[in-house]
Each structure stands twice: as structure tokens, then as C-alpha cells.
Write an enzyme that holds these catalytic residues in place. Structure first.
Site, PDB file in Angstrom:
ATOM      1  N   GLY A 218       3.943  43.782-100.848  1.00 40.52           N
ATOM      2  CA  GLY A 218       4.667  42.705-101.244  1.00 40.52           C
ATOM      3  C   GLY A 218       4.154  41.253-101.869  1.00 40.52           C
ATOM      4  O   GLY A 218       4.430  40.739-102.618  1.00 40.52           O
TER       5      GLY A 218
ATOM      6  N   ARG B 270       2.292  49.438 -93.584  1.00 40.37           N
ATOM      7  CA  ARG B 270       1.979  48.175 -93.882  1.00 40.37           C
ATOM      8  C   ARG B 270       2.311  47.691 -95.260  1.00 40.37           C
ATOM      9  O   ARG B 270       2.024  46.629 -95.814  1.00 40.37           O
ATOM     10  CB  ARG B 270       0.232  48.048 -93.647  1.00 40.37           C
TER      11      ARG B 270
ATOM     12  N   THR C 178     -13.476  44.986 -87.038  1.00 39.59           N
ATOM     13  CA  THR C 178     -13.793  43.826 -86.853  1.00 39.59           C
ATOM     14  C   THR C 178     -12.584  42.944 -87.747  1.00 39.59           C
ATOM     15  O   THR C 178     -11.926  43.493 -88.497  1.00 39.59           O
ATOM     16  CB  THR C 178     -15.028  43.697 -87.750  1.00 39.59           C
ATOM     17  N   ARG C 179     -12.632  41.828 -87.436  1.00 40.25           N
ATOM     18  CA  ARG C 179     -11.821  40.619 -87.894  1.00 40.25           C
ATOM     19  C   ARG C 179     -12.731  39.550 -87.916  1.00 40.25           C
ATOM     20  O   ARG C 179     -13.528  39.511 -86.989  1.00 40.25           O
ATOM     21  CB  ARG C 179     -10.557  40.552 -87.275  1.00 40.25           C
TER      22      ARG C 179
ATOM     23  N   ARG D 217     -13.212  43.602 -91.672  1.00 43.19           N
ATOM     24  CA  ARG D 217     -12.665  42.512 -92.642  1.00 43.19           C
ATOM     25  C   ARG D 217     -13.522  41.091 -92.401  1.00 43.19           C
ATOM     26  O   ARG D 217     -13.642  40.620 -91.310  1.00 43.19           O
ATOM     27  CB  ARG D 217     -11.064  42.102 -92.200  1.00 43.19           C
TER      28      ARG D 217
ATOM     29  N   ARG E  40       0.231  39.915 -82.382  1.00 41.97           N
ATOM     30  CA  ARG E  40      -1.118  39.642 -83.201  1.00 41.97           C
ATOM     31  C   ARG E  40      -2.204  39.517 -81.865  1.00 41.97           C
ATOM     32  O   ARG E  40      -1.909  39.309 -80.857  1.00 41.97           O
ATOM     33  CB  ARG E  40      -1.226  38.531 -83.955  1.00 41.97           C
ATOM     34  N   VAL E  41      -3.310  40.009 -82.515  1.00 43.22           N
ATOM     35  CA  VAL E  41      -4.364  40.166 -81.369  1.00 43.22           C
ATOM     36  C   VAL E  41      -4.885  39.147 -80.573  1.00 43.22           C
ATOM     37  O   VAL E  41      -5.046  38.938 -79.317  1.00 43.22           O
ATOM     38  CB  VAL E  41      -5.605  41.074 -81.895  1.00 43.22           C
TER      39      VAL E  41
ATOM     40  N   TYR F  71       4.529  44.775 -96.477  1.00 44.95           N
ATOM     41  CA  TYR F  71       3.686  43.381 -96.476  1.00 44.95           C
ATOM     42  C   TYR F  71       2.576  43.253 -97.498  1.00 44.95           C
ATOM     43  O   TYR F  71       2.699  42.300 -98.316  1.00 44.95           O
ATOM     44  CB  TYR F  71       3.119  43.212 -95.182  1.00 44.95           C
TER      45      TYR F  71
ATOM     46  N   SER G 180      -3.118  36.153 -79.672  1.00 42.56           N
ATOM     47  CA  SER G 180      -2.128  35.836 -78.744  1.00 42.56           C
ATOM     48  C   SER G 180      -1.769  37.039 -77.763  1.00 42.56           C
ATOM     49  O   SER G 180      -1.689  36.810 -76.462  1.00 42.56           O
ATOM     50  CB  SER G 180      -0.667  35.582 -79.491  1.00 42.56           C
TER      51      SER G 180
END
Ligand code: NAD
Ligand code: UDP
Ligand code: UDP
Length: 325
Positions: free
Chosen positions: A152, A146, A214-215, A287, A190-191, A149, A193
Site C-alpha cells: 500500500g 505485511r 535489529t531496528r 533495518r 509495537r516493540v 501495509y 511500547s
């Protein structure tokens, strides 16, 4: 020389999910919009309905190369956001964040444009502080899958703040937390979609790990409103740059991934079953944004619930699946 009174706004990554919604809102607000995108993860379909509008211009361009245009404001969104897209060509991902930031900052310096950076909650990595405040420096693996990303985007933040300190640029660094809605690409991995497409097709819903991570999910309209309010913050006294950020923008309502899957099944009436796959490497366990700063500074907070936002997103994916595109 500028003849029209319309604000000239550049949106890099404008053919992507967030970028296309931002272009739409800016056009509604009476701006002249220049959308720059190399179609790496965005599509022409996302912006097809603006083509023909005399105040919209699309330019196929990669932000890792210099760009000379005349603009008043820049929203720098160019960068693939889904893990499968940004990990497909990780070197290009870092180049996009870092060289892209340098070029867009150089452009902002020459044109004296205000510039907003679409940064990310990923700068906090797998956080040891919960919920995450802007003061937290993060817990990021610099050499993992990761990292292209996360690092960056961290380097882009550094560049933004150095151009701000060294050259007096009027910057706005927004740290965006998971955002979803219509025009996410059905295959971008992504989760939200993934789960909706799987549920609508009555296929297994793929939970990575035990689904207890979690998100916190923000609906796109709320997120775009946050961008606009941040950009509109007045500049400082005597024309000094305004507040540079960083500012967290996201919805603080936190859900486990399993809860999300169950809600998607309920709202779609799907027959799908939950299946468990291995957790990707360095997948953050939790998160949740602390948005006190955004509330205070921008008088902003999300007001679209997960259930309402999911219903709208499900409606979008139903039409996409029906049309077969
Ligand atoms: P997206 O992949 O749909 O959009 C990114 C757009 O940038 C695409 O249209 C892509 O083609 C374009 N792009 C990529 N590399 C480019 C390059 N080198 N030159 C020109 N264009 C390029 O993703 P999104 O969800 O719309 O994300 C937009 C921005 O917001 C990204 O910078 C992302 O990191 C950030 N962000 C998004 C989220 C989210 O939950 N959606 C969360 C945090 C941060
Ligand atoms: N740049 C650009 N458009 C502009 C001005 C600059 O794309 O209108 C790019 C250019 O590639 C340059 C980079 O932005 O290398 C950084 O510009 P800056 O003026 O900060 O630095 P320098 O020109 O000295 O490299
Ligand atoms: N996830 C999942 N099933 C999927 C896609 C993602 O369980 O089909 C998980 C993923 O492991 C992560 C969370 O959902 O814990 C959010 O993933 P996403 O890729 O949407 O965003 P990010 O990890 O960048 O927050």
C-alpha cells in the site's frame, strides 16, 4: 480567498502518535492546523489539549473518501502503523494508503498545496542491502501478511511520483524508520511500547524470535524536525516543484531487539524476565537507515539518544498506567 497570513496545514492521521506531535509543533510555529482522522488507531486523548485553540480544528473523516477543504500544505500520515492494527483489517489498510493518497493528491492538485507523504522503511521489506539507501528498490513479499501495509505504501509512493511527473505537484516523500515516544498507544503492539508497558508492570518481556533482529529507533521530536525541514525545502527555480525525495528519516543507531529489552529493564529497574515467542511471518531481520541524503539536503540528523528518548517515553507510560487510561 485567504484573509489570514497563517499557513493552513492539513494533517491526516493527526490524532495518531506522530500526527499529534506534528500538530503540536505546527501550532507552536503559528500555523492554522486542520487535523483529519477517523480514530482507527489514534485517540481523542492525543489531541485533547489543543481543542479550544482557535487555530486548531479536528475533523472526523476517513481519507478513503474525497475531502474538499482549502489548504496550503498537506502532511499525509493517515494509516495504521503497528502490525496488529494494520493487519486487523488489511483491505482497509490498502484502501487507506491507496485511495487516501489519490484523494489527498487530488486535493493538493486542486489547491496547489505542497504535500508530504509519510512513507516507511517497510518499502525496503526484508532488505538485502544494509544500511538501506534511497536507491535500494527493496525486497518485499507482495502476498504476505505485511503486504497490505508495505505494498500500500509502495503504491502510494508511485502515485505521488506520477502526480509529480504528470501534474507538476510539489511532493515530499519521507521514508520513516521506526520512531517512538510519548503518545504511542500502550496496546498498539509495537516493540518500544510493549517492552516499556511490560517492564513497568513487571510482566514478562516478549521477545519475538531470538531477539537478534535489529531496528534503529528514532525519538519522535527528531522525526518531526525532519518532516518540517523536508516540507520547508524551497521550491525549484521558476516555481518548479522542489526536491520530491524519497528521503530516509530515522536514527542510524542500530540495536538488536534483545539489547532494547535489556536497556528498558535497566532504565525501569524492572523485575521482568525475557521470554521468547515465535517470530512473526516476514519480520525483517535488520533495518538501519542511511541518512546521508537527509544530512546533506536538510542539514538534519537525530540528536536524541535511545537512552534519553526511552527515559522520556518511560515517564509518559508511567503517567498513563497510573491514570489507568
Ligand atoms: P498511528 O496509528 O498512531 O497513527 C495513524 C493515524 O491515522 C491514526 O490516528 C489513525 O486513526 C489514522 N487513520 C488510519 N486510517 C485512517 C483513515 N482511513 N482516514 C483517516 N485517518 C486514518 O501511527 P503513527 O506511528 O503515528 O504513524 C503515522 C504515519 O507514519 C503512518 O502513515 C505510518 O505508516 C507512518 N510511519 C510511522 C512509523 C513509526 O515508527 N511510528 C514508521 C514508518 C512510517
Ligand atoms: N479530490 C478530493 N478533494 C479535492 C479534489 C479531488 O478529495 O479537492 C479527490 C477526488 O475524489 C478525485 C481524486 O481526489 O477523484 C483525484 O483527483 P484528480 O483531480 O487527480 O482526478 P479526478 O478528479 O479526475 O478523478
Ligand atoms: N517485537 C518483539 N516483541 C514485541 C513486539 C515486537 O520482539 O513485543 C519485535 C518484532 O518482531 C520486530 C521488532 O520487534 O522484529 C520491531 O517490531 P515493531 O512491531 O515495533 O515494528 P516493525 O516490525 O514494523 O519494525
Amino acid at each position: 480567498m485567504k484573509i489570514s497570513n497563517r499557513k493552513r496545514v492539513l494533517v491526516t492521521g493527526g490524532a495518531g502518535f506522530l500526527g499529534s506531535h506534528l500538530c503540536e509543533k505546527l501550532l507552536k510555529d503559528g500555523c492554522d492546523v486542520l487535523c483529519v482522522d477517523n480514530f482507527y488507531s489514534g485517540t481523542k486523548d492525543n489531541i485533547a489539549h489543543f481543542v479550544g485553540n482557535p487555530h486548531f480544528k479536528m475533523m472526523r473523516h476517513d481519507v478513503t473518501f474525497p475531502l474538499y477543504v482549502e489548504v496550503d500544505e498537506i502532511y499525509n500520515l493517515a494509516c495504521p502503523a503497528s502490525p496488529i492494527h494494520y493487519q486487523f483489517d488489511p483491505v482497509q489498510t490498502t484502501k487507506t494508503s491507496v485511495h487516501g493518497a489519490i484523494n489527498m493528491l487530488g486535493l493538493a492538485k486542486r489547491t496547489k498545496a505542497k504535500i508530504l507523504q509519510a512513507s516507511t522503511s517497510e518499502v525496503y521489506g526484508d532488505p538485502k542491502v544494509h544500511p538501506q539507501t534511497e536507491a535500494y528498490w527493496g525486497h518485499v513479499n507482495p502476498i504476505g501478511l505485511r503486504s497490505c501495509y508495505d505494498e500500500g505504501k509502495r503504491c502510494a509512493e508511485t502515485l505521488f511520483f506520477d502526480y509529480h511527473r504528470q501534474h507538476g505537484l510539489d511532493i515530499r516523500v519521507a521514508r520513516i524508520f521506526n520512531t517512538y515516544g510519548p503518545r504511542m498507544h500502550p496496546n498498539d503492539g509495537r516493540v518500544v511500547s510493549n517492552f516499556i508497558v511490560q517492564a513497568l508492570s513487571n510482566e514478562d518481556i516478549t521477545l519475538y524470535g531470538d531477539g537478534e533482529q535489529t531496528r534503529s529507533f528514532c525519538f519522535v521530536d527528531d522525526q518531526i524536525e525532519g518532516f518540517l525541514r523536508f516540507m520547508a525545502l524551497p521550491t525549484g527555480d521558476n516555481g518548479q516543484p522542489g526536491f520530491p525525495g524519497p528521503v530516509n528519516l530515522g536514527n542510524p543507531c542500530e540495536f538488536t531487539i534483545r539489547q532494547l529489552a535489556e536497556l528498558v529493564i535497566e532504565l525501569t529497574g524492572s523485575k521482568s524476565k525475557l521470554v521468547f515467542h515465535p517470530l512473526p511471518v516476514d519480520d525483517p531481520k535488520q533495518r538501519q537507515p542511511d541518512i546521508s541524503l537527509a544530512k546533506r539536503l536538510l542539514n538534519w540528523e537525530p540528536n536524541i539518544s535511545l537512552e534519553t528518548g526511552l527515559k522520556r517515553t518511560i515517564g509518559y507510560f508511567e503517567s498513563v498506567l497510573l491514570s489507568g487510561s
